[in-house]
Design a protein around this motif. Structure first.
Motif, PDB file in Angstrom:
ATOM      1  N   ASP A  45     -97.296 -29.485  19.776  1.00 31.99           N
ATOM      2  CA  ASP A  45     -98.478 -29.925  20.521  1.00 31.99           C
ATOM      3  C   ASP A  45     -98.093 -30.889  21.636  1.00 31.99           C
ATOM      4  OD1 ASP A  45     -97.669 -31.800  18.684  1.00 31.99           O
ATOM      5  OD2 ASP A  45     -99.694 -32.356  18.036  1.00 31.99           O
ATOM      6  N   ALA A  46     -97.176 -31.818  21.330  1.00 34.29           N
ATOM      7  CA  ALA A  46     -96.735 -32.777  22.350  1.00 34.29           C
ATOM      8  C   ALA A  46     -95.947 -32.075  23.456  1.00 34.29           C
ATOM      9  CB  ALA A  46     -95.887 -33.869  21.703  1.00 34.29           C
ATOM     10  N   GLU A  47     -95.128 -31.102  23.080  1.00 33.88           N
ATOM     11  CA  GLU A  47     -94.331 -30.385  24.082  1.00 33.88           C
ATOM     12  C   GLU A  47     -95.216 -29.529  24.985  1.00 33.88           C
ATOM     13  OE1 GLU A  47     -90.970 -28.300  22.547  1.00 33.88           O
ATOM     14  OE2 GLU A  47     -90.424 -29.905  21.156  1.00 33.88           O
ATOM     15  N   PHE A  48     -96.208 -28.872  24.395  1.00 32.12           N
ATOM     16  CA  PHE A  48     -97.139 -28.075  25.197  1.00 32.12           C
ATOM     17  C   PHE A  48     -97.882 -28.968  26.188  1.00 32.12           C
ATOM     18  CE2 PHE A  48     -98.056 -23.970  22.579  1.00 32.12           C
ATOM     19  CZ  PHE A  48     -96.696 -23.793  22.390  1.00 32.12           C
ATOM     20  N   LEU A  49     -98.347 -30.133  25.702  1.00 36.49           N
ATOM     21  CA  LEU A  49     -99.086 -31.064  26.557  1.00 36.49           C
ATOM     22  C   LEU A  49     -98.207 -31.586  27.689  1.00 36.49           C
ATOM     23  CD1 LEU A  49    -101.669 -32.663  27.116  1.00 36.49           C
ATOM     24  CD2 LEU A  49    -100.859 -34.394  25.497  1.00 36.49           C
ATOM     25  N   PHE A  50     -96.950 -31.869  27.378  1.00 32.67           N
ATOM     26  CA  PHE A  50     -96.027 -32.378  28.404  1.00 32.67           C
ATOM     27  C   PHE A  50     -95.831 -31.358  29.525  1.00 32.67           C
ATOM     28  CE2 PHE A  50     -91.668 -32.762  30.074  1.00 32.67           C
ATOM     29  CZ  PHE A  50     -91.729 -34.045  30.602  1.00 32.67           C
ATOM     30  N   THR A  51     -95.683 -30.084  29.173  1.00 28.64           N
ATOM     31  CA  THR A  51     -95.477 -29.069  30.207  1.00 28.64           C
ATOM     32  C   THR A  51     -96.711 -28.946  31.108  1.00 28.64           C
ATOM     33  OG1 THR A  51     -96.288 -27.287  28.761  1.00 28.64           O
ATOM     34  CG2 THR A  51     -93.922 -27.722  28.745  1.00 28.64           C
ATOM     35  N   ARG A  53     -98.756 -31.411  31.911  1.00 32.82           N
ATOM     36  CA  ARG A  53     -98.715 -32.546  32.834  1.00 32.82           C
ATOM     37  C   ARG A  53     -97.666 -32.336  33.920  1.00 32.82           C
ATOM     38  NH1 ARG A  53     -99.202 -37.231  28.135  1.00 32.82           N
ATOM     39  NH2 ARG A  53    -101.485 -37.060  27.868  1.00 32.82           N
ATOM     40  N   GLN A  54     -96.535 -31.737  33.541  1.00 29.30           N
ATOM     41  CA  GLN A  54     -95.501 -31.419  34.527  1.00 29.30           C
ATOM     42  C   GLN A  54     -96.018 -30.394  35.538  1.00 29.30           C
ATOM     43  OE1 GLN A  54     -93.200 -33.929  34.271  1.00 29.30           O
ATOM     44  NE2 GLN A  54     -91.591 -32.382  34.517  1.00 29.30           N
ATOM     45  N   TYR A  55     -96.769 -29.420  35.047  1.00 28.00           N
ATOM     46  CA  TYR A  55     -97.344 -28.389  35.924  1.00 28.00           C
ATOM     47  C   TYR A  55     -98.266 -29.028  36.957  1.00 28.00           C
ATOM     48  CZ  TYR A  55    -100.393 -24.520  37.350  1.00 28.00           C
ATOM     49  OH  TYR A  55    -101.119 -23.620  38.086  1.00 28.00           O
ATOM     50  N   ALA A  56     -99.130 -29.951  36.484  1.00 29.92           N
ATOM     51  CA  ALA A  56    -100.061 -30.620  37.397  1.00 29.92           C
ATOM     52  C   ALA A  56     -99.312 -31.461  38.420  1.00 29.92           C
ATOM     53  CB  ALA A  56    -101.029 -31.485  36.597  1.00 29.92           C
ATOM     54  N   ALA A  57     -98.227 -32.116  37.986  1.00 29.71           N
ATOM     55  CA  ALA A  57     -97.457 -32.961  38.906  1.00 29.71           C
ATOM     56  C   ALA A  57     -96.699 -32.129  39.934  1.00 29.71           C
ATOM     57  CB  ALA A  57     -96.487 -33.829  38.104  1.00 29.71           C
ATOM     58  N   LEU A  58     -96.154 -30.986  39.500  1.00 32.94           N
ATOM     59  CA  LEU A  58     -95.351 -30.152  40.409  1.00 32.94           C
ATOM     60  C   LEU A  58     -96.206 -29.342  41.378  1.00 32.94           C
ATOM     61  CD1 LEU A  58     -92.650 -28.815  37.904  1.00 32.94           C
ATOM     62  CD2 LEU A  58     -92.266 -30.387  39.803  1.00 32.94           C
ATOM     63  N   THR A  59     -97.351 -28.848  40.911  1.00 38.96           N
ATOM     64  CA  THR A  59     -98.159 -27.945  41.732  1.00 38.96           C
ATOM     65  C   THR A  59     -99.374 -28.614  42.362  1.00 38.96           C
ATOM     66  OG1 THR A  59     -99.548 -27.221  39.877  1.00 38.96           O
ATOM     67  CG2 THR A  59     -97.486 -26.033  40.242  1.00 38.96           C
ATOM     68  N   GLY A  60     -99.800 -29.750  41.776  1.00 46.39           N
ATOM     69  CA  GLY A  60    -101.002 -30.406  42.275  1.00 46.39           C
ATOM     70  C   GLY A  60    -102.281 -29.698  41.878  1.00 46.39           C
ATOM     71  N   ARG A  61    -102.171 -28.679  41.023  1.00 45.88           N
ATOM     72  CA  ARG A  61    -103.343 -27.908  40.607  1.00 45.88           C
ATOM     73  C   ARG A  61    -103.834 -28.383  39.240  1.00 45.88           C
ATOM     74  NH1 ARG A  61    -100.281 -23.540  42.989  1.00 45.88           N
ATOM     75  NH2 ARG A  61     -99.411 -22.988  40.954  1.00 45.88           N
ATOM     76  N   THR A  62    -105.132 -28.606  39.138  1.00 48.74           N
ATOM     77  CA  THR A  62    -105.727 -29.008  37.860  1.00 48.74           C
ATOM     78  C   THR A  62    -106.978 -28.168  37.630  1.00 48.74           C
ATOM     79  OG1 THR A  62    -107.014 -30.756  38.951  1.00 48.74           O
ATOM     80  CG2 THR A  62    -104.889 -31.392  37.977  1.00 48.74           C
ATOM     81  N   ARG A  63    -107.321 -27.946  36.366  1.00 44.67           N
ATOM     82  CA  ARG A  63    -108.498 -27.178  35.991  1.00 44.67           C
ATOM     83  C   ARG A  63    -109.355 -28.013  35.063  1.00 44.67           C
ATOM     84  NH1 ARG A  63    -108.052 -21.544  36.566  1.00 44.67           N
ATOM     85  NH2 ARG A  63    -110.188 -21.528  35.757  1.00 44.67           N
ATOM     86  N   GLY A  64    -110.600 -27.621  34.937  1.00 45.98           N
ATOM     87  CA  GLY A  64    -111.526 -28.343  34.076  1.00 45.98           C
ATOM     88  C   GLY A  64    -111.538 -27.788  32.670  1.00 45.98           C
ATOM     89  N   ALA A  65    -112.730 -27.793  32.078  1.00 43.00           N
ATOM     90  CA  ALA A  65    -112.865 -27.361  30.676  1.00 43.00           C
ATOM     91  C   ALA A  65    -112.585 -25.881  30.497  1.00 43.00           C
ATOM     92  CB  ALA A  65    -114.271 -27.688  30.173  1.00 43.00           C
ATOM     93  N   ASN A 123     -97.693 -21.013  24.840  1.00 45.02           N
ATOM     94  CA  ASN A 123     -98.150 -21.970  25.841  1.00 45.02           C
ATOM     95  C   ASN A 123     -98.542 -21.220  27.113  1.00 45.02           C
ATOM     96  OD1 ASN A 123     -98.621 -24.174  27.437  1.00 45.02           O
ATOM     97  ND2 ASN A 123     -96.606 -25.101  27.153  1.00 45.02           N
ATOM     98  N   SER A 124     -99.703 -21.520  27.653  1.00 45.83           N
ATOM     99  CA  SER A 124    -100.119 -20.850  28.887  1.00 45.83           C
ATOM    100  C   SER A 124     -99.237 -21.256  30.065  1.00 45.83           C
ATOM    101  CB  SER A 124    -101.578 -21.182  29.195  1.00 45.83           C
ATOM    102  OG  SER A 124    -101.735 -22.567  29.425  1.00 45.83           O
ATOM    103  N   THR A 125     -98.632 -22.441  29.985  1.00 43.44           N
ATOM    104  CA  THR A 125     -97.740 -22.907  31.053  1.00 43.44           C
ATOM    105  C   THR A 125     -96.332 -22.384  30.812  1.00 43.44           C
ATOM    106  OG1 THR A 125     -99.064 -24.923  31.236  1.00 43.44           O
ATOM    107  CG2 THR A 125     -96.893 -24.941  32.283  1.00 43.44           C
ATOM    108  N   LYS A 130     -94.010 -24.294  36.596  1.00 46.27           N
ATOM    109  CA  LYS A 130     -94.469 -24.020  37.960  1.00 46.27           C
ATOM    110  C   LYS A 130     -95.556 -22.948  38.013  1.00 46.27           C
ATOM    111  CE  LYS A 130     -90.035 -25.221  40.102  1.00 46.27           C
ATOM    112  NZ  LYS A 130     -88.897 -24.703  40.918  1.00 46.27           N
ATOM    113  N   ARG A 131     -95.784 -22.275  36.905  1.00 48.43           N
ATOM    114  CA  ARG A 131     -96.787 -21.215  36.905  1.00 48.43           C
ATOM    115  C   ARG A 131     -97.357 -21.065  35.500  1.00 48.43           C
ATOM    116  NH1 ARG A 131     -93.706 -16.658  35.251  1.00 48.43           N
ATOM    117  NH2 ARG A 131     -91.506 -17.175  35.177  1.00 48.43           N
ATOM    118  N   LYS A 132     -98.420 -20.263  35.413  1.00 49.94           N
ATOM    119  CA  LYS A 132     -99.082 -20.057  34.139  1.00 49.94           C
ATOM    120  C   LYS A 132     -99.150 -18.567  33.803  1.00 49.94           C
ATOM    121  CE  LYS A 132    -101.971 -24.161  33.756  1.00 49.94           C
ATOM    122  NZ  LYS A 132    -103.335 -24.650  33.441  1.00 49.94           N
TER     123      LYS A 132
END
Length: 464
Positions: A45-51, A53-65, A123-125, A130-132
């Motif tokens: 769970d922690a590793e999935f969450l970390f990836t 956050r890395q995705y958001a930092a690298l791509t600048g893309r975020t999604r909602g609910a 994991n979807s990431t 860098k991608r999902k």
């Protein structure tokens, strides 16, 4: 199944909830049947969450609910066919193939039910953050095809007629064992009529004695069979069980025709290719199988079974008919295209000769007026040769009245468009025919149908 955060949950909480359920020690033999890929299942769970956050930092893309945090596949096996360890290995192989090794995943094999089953979470990431994973149209079909392929490669059963929206097994089984109340009531009435009651009142009395409850206060009585909780009006049981019809039967004016049961309690046993081939594969013996195994492999047979299942060709006769129809369609389109090509070539030649004929017609008329003079012929030999060649071509093509060049051009354009359209159907028909011929050849070789056919032909041929 795409998994979302849901209401009132953070991404971290949502991942933890999902993994806590599938990693339940009581269902996974204290965690022995859990396998992680590119992650530690204990802290996945922690590793999935970390990836993420890395995705958001690298791509600048975020999604909602509505963001998909992971994907979940349940993979079940027929009871008694597979060990928990083998099921877990197959689940891992499935996840690696489906994600192409680009996503971290865990496979948890549950043994708390009579059927061993896998929960596969990836994991979807992606691993590079860098991608999902992008879900795609008809992905459910792709999941089933891959799972069936792996099961066939490992000699396991697959579902014959998969349905996306079905009933739970216990409800399905109950529905098959128990007929509807109206079927039961028709049966009670048939039995009561067999006792030849004197009138309609006597019929209702026999129904009460058989355990049915009867409401006879209105114009049409209502009945309730034993074990049911609601009444059914007699005018809903069918035309042969209408009150007026039953009164006519009791008075001798009409003969009663018992209605056949609408529910078939014992399903008719139907032998099909899926069953036959799987039994052959599991047996792994016989001359036909050994010869087939030297030329093919289990992946090809898995593709064959997938094709048969998806196209509803589980009976050999249906497979043969569809193969013959596909071959006939391909041959018909081939003849159509060849005929169009032949006519296009004729039009091209005819057009050239018409133009030449038109250009040299005056020269030929002058030649004829000159009394077919040798001197005139020598001076205009090229033009006269073109004219005579054109006339000869018209005779060979059976042309009595010369068409206009414009009409030929219009016919040529129409034929060209027809040929182009036919080519699209031709390619599809060719691919379908090739696929069906390959599938049928695989089935024939494995099941030994080609040998039987050869023996029958040999018996028919006269001895020399």
């Amino acid at each position: 199944m795409p998994l979302h955060t849901g209401k009132g949950r953070t991404v971290g909480t949502a991942i933890s909830d999902i993994l806590d359920y599938v990693e339940n020690p009581q269902k996974t033999d204290n965690g022995r049947l859990i396998t992680g890929f590119q992650c530690d299942s204990r802290v996945a769970d922690a590793e999935f969450l970390f990836t993420k956050r890395q995705y958001a930092a690298l791509t600048g893309r975020t999604r909602g609910a509505d963001d998909v945090i992971a994907y979940h596949v349940r993979q079940s096996f027929k009871p008694g066919e597979v060990t928990p360890e083998e099921a877990n290995r197959i689940g891992v192989e499935f996840a690696k193939r489906f994600t192409k090794g680009n996503h971290a995943f865990i496979v948890c094999t549950h043994i708390d039910k009579s059927h061993v089953h896998n929960h596969i979470i990836w994991n979807s990431t992606a691993l590079d953050c860098k991608r999902k994973f992008r879900n795609f149209w008809n992905s459910t079909r792709a999941v089933r095809r891959l799972s069936d392929t792996l099961c066939i490669e490992n000699g396991l059963s697959i579902v014959e007629n998969p349905n996306r929206h079905g009933k739970k097994y216990n409800k399905w089984l109950g529905d098959r064992k128990k007929p509807s109340q109206r079927d039961a009531l028709r049966g009670f009435i048939d039995e009561a009529l067999a006792k030849q009651p004197a009138d309609f009142g006597a019929l209702l009395k026999l129904l009460r004695e058989a355990g049915c409850e009867v409401k006879d206060g209105g114009k049409v009585p209502s009945l309730m069979a034993p074990g049911w909780k609601a009444y059914a009006r007699m005018d809903t049981l069918g035309a042969d069980y209408d009150v007026d019809v039953l009164r006519a039967v009791l008075s001798g004016q009409k003969a009663h025709t018992p209605r056949k049961k609408a529910v078939q309690l014992t399903p008719e046993k139907r032998v099909n290719l899926l069953v036959d081939i799987q039994e052959k594969l599991r047996a792994g013996k016989g001359a036909g199988y050994e010869r087939w195994a030297r030329s093919f492999n289990l992946k090809q047979m898995a593709q064959t079974l997938n094709y048969l299942t998806e196209h509803g060709l589980l009976e050999y006769g249906a497979l043969s008919e569809k193969t013959a129809a596909a071959t006939a369609r391909f041959n018909g389109l081939s003849r159509q295209i060849k005929a169009a090509e032949k006519r296009l070539a004729e039009i091209a030649v005819l057009r050239t000769h018409i133009i030449n004929y038109s250009k040299t017609r005056e020269v030929y008329v002058a030649y004829r007026k000159a009394g077919y003079s040798k001197k005139f012929k020598a001076e205009h030999e090229a033009e006269l040769l073109l004219h005579q060649t054109a006339k000869k071509a018209f005779d060979e093509l059976g042309v009595k009245k010369l068409p206009t060049v414009r009409s030929l051009q219009a016919e040529y354009a129409a034929l060209l468009a027809e040929k182009k359209e036919a080519y699209g159907d031709y390619r599809k028909a060719r691919d379908e025919m090739k696929e069906l011929l390959t599938v049928k050849a695989n089935v024939d070789r494995l099941m030994g149908y080609d040998e039987k056919s050869a023996e029958q032909e040999k018996e028919k041929s006269p001895a020399r």
